[in-house]
Structure formats: C-alpha cells, structure tokens
Design a protein around this motif. Sequence first.
Motif, PDB file in Angstrom:
ATOM      1  N   PRO A  40       0.823  -1.218   0.000  1.00  0.00           N
ATOM      2  CA  PRO A  40       0.000   0.000   0.000  1.00  0.00           C
ATOM      3  C   PRO A  40       0.851   1.258   0.000  1.00  0.00           C
ATOM      4  CG  PRO A  40      -0.863  -1.588   1.570  1.00  0.00           C
ATOM      5  CD  PRO A  40       0.446  -2.140   1.093  1.00  0.00           C
ATOM      6  N   GLY A  41       0.559   2.168  -0.917  1.00  0.00           N
ATOM      7  CA  GLY A  41       1.282   3.423  -0.985  1.00  0.00           C
ATOM      8  C   GLY A  41       2.613   3.351  -1.700  1.00  0.00           C
ATOM      9  N   ASN A  42       2.984   2.146  -2.149  1.00  0.00           N
ATOM     10  CA  ASN A  42       4.278   1.974  -2.826  1.00  0.00           C
ATOM     11  C   ASN A  42       4.076   1.566  -4.278  1.00  0.00           C
ATOM     12  OD1 ASN A  42       5.442   2.474  -0.377  1.00  0.00           O
ATOM     13  ND2 ASN A  42       6.087   0.375   0.014  1.00  0.00           N
ATOM     14  N   GLY A  43       5.133   1.702  -5.063  1.00  0.00           N
ATOM     15  CA  GLY A  43       5.092   1.224  -6.427  1.00  0.00           C
ATOM     16  C   GLY A  43       5.305  -0.275  -6.488  1.00  0.00           C
ATOM     17  N   ARG A  44       5.073  -0.850  -7.655  1.00  0.00           N
ATOM     18  CA  ARG A  44       5.268  -2.281  -7.826  1.00  0.00           C
ATOM     19  C   ARG A  44       6.763  -2.580  -7.896  1.00  0.00           C
ATOM     20  NH1 ARG A  44       1.356  -5.284 -12.015  1.00  0.00           N
ATOM     21  NH2 ARG A  44      -0.052  -4.016 -10.742  1.00  0.00           N
ATOM     22  N   GLU A  45       7.213  -3.568  -7.130  1.00  0.00           N
ATOM     23  CA  GLU A  45       8.632  -3.900  -7.114  1.00  0.00           C
ATOM     24  C   GLU A  45       8.852  -5.354  -7.492  1.00  0.00           C
ATOM     25  OE1 GLU A  45      10.241  -3.279  -3.195  1.00  0.00           O
ATOM     26  OE2 GLU A  45       9.205  -5.002  -2.336  1.00  0.00           O
ATOM     27  N   GLU A  87       6.944  -6.750   6.607  1.00  0.00           N
ATOM     28  CA  GLU A  87       7.278  -5.934   5.434  1.00  0.00           C
ATOM     29  C   GLU A  87       7.092  -6.673   4.115  1.00  0.00           C
ATOM     30  OE1 GLU A  87       9.205  -6.478   8.132  1.00  0.00           O
ATOM     31  OE2 GLU A  87      11.342  -6.653   7.572  1.00  0.00           O
ATOM     32  N   ASP A  88       6.777  -7.963   4.168  1.00  0.00           N
ATOM     33  CA  ASP A  88       6.452  -8.706   2.953  1.00  0.00           C
ATOM     34  C   ASP A  88       4.980  -8.537   2.567  1.00  0.00           C
ATOM     35  OD1 ASP A  88       8.546 -11.342   4.182  1.00  0.00           O
ATOM     36  OD2 ASP A  88       9.045  -9.893   2.606  1.00  0.00           O
ATOM     37  N   THR A  89       4.214  -7.880   3.423  1.00  0.00           N
ATOM     38  CA  THR A  89       2.801  -7.649   3.134  1.00  0.00           C
ATOM     39  C   THR A  89       2.636  -6.838   1.860  1.00  0.00           C
ATOM     40  OG1 THR A  89       2.135  -7.783   5.458  1.00  0.00           O
ATOM     41  CG2 THR A  89       0.692  -6.543   3.967  1.00  0.00           C
ATOM     42  N   ALA A  90       1.868  -7.376   0.924  1.00  0.00           N
ATOM     43  CA  ALA A  90       1.692  -6.727  -0.369  1.00  0.00           C
ATOM     44  C   ALA A  90       0.732  -7.555  -1.210  1.00  0.00           C
ATOM     45  CB  ALA A  90       3.026  -6.602  -1.102  1.00  0.00           C
ATOM     46  N   VAL A  91       0.324  -6.974  -2.319  1.00  0.00           N
ATOM     47  CA  VAL A  91      -0.341  -7.748  -3.362  1.00  0.00           C
ATOM     48  C   VAL A  91       0.757  -8.285  -4.272  1.00  0.00           C
ATOM     49  CG1 VAL A  91      -1.970  -7.726  -5.277  1.00  0.00           C
ATOM     50  CG2 VAL A  91      -2.411  -6.324  -3.240  1.00  0.00           C
TER      51      VAL A  91
END
Length: 114
Positions: A40-45, A87-91
């Motif tokens: 959330p709030g970050n770009g795709r990495e 910190e691995d939480t993401a889509v």
Amino acid sequence: VQLQASGGGVVQAGGSLRLSCAASRNIFSFTFMAWYRQAPGNGREWVATIDNDGTLKYKDSVKGRFTISRDNAKNTVYLQMNGLKPEDTAVYYCNAASPSSYIWGQGTQVTVSS
C-alpha cells in the motif's frame, strides 16, 4: 494468454505461504517469468525471476527466504515464501515475458501479521 495467481492469505510473522501462477499456455515459450509485489502506498517492485534456462534471480531482501520454481507440465510457476515478515505484506503479481508480449496476472494478497 492468461495468468492466474493464487495462494495468498494471512499468516503470522515467521510463517510460510506458497503462491502459484498458472498460465493458459506452455510457460516454456516465455523468455522468463517473474513475481512482483506492491505494498500500500508503494510502487510495484520486482521480487524474483526464473529464466527459460532455469536461472534464478532474487531481490536482496528475499534471498534465502523465497524460492521461485516452475512446473512445465502444469504450466505453473511457484513462489515459496518462508520466514515471512510484516514488510512482505503486499499484493503479489506474476508476470510472463516473451519477445512479443509482456503479460500480468491478477494479484493475490499476502498479509503478514506481527
């Protein structure tokens, strides 16, 4: 061509999940397949890549914890995630590339609680 990602969920810190990305055609035809993520709030990495020749590459922060692999017979790429951290939480998204196409699957949510 379609990519179908699955396997996300909610897990406690230190836990494991295995993501799957099923392709609608022979994955050996792709130059490489990869996993990306977007918090959330970050770009795709970028997270990890498996090349057609089997070469594996990882983002530094997941080295030693995540493993990318593929099953050509099932047209599926996997991302085994161990030692998960908040910190691995993401889509998480899978991606496939060939000289003529660059394809994204839909995302699967991974949530790691502390």
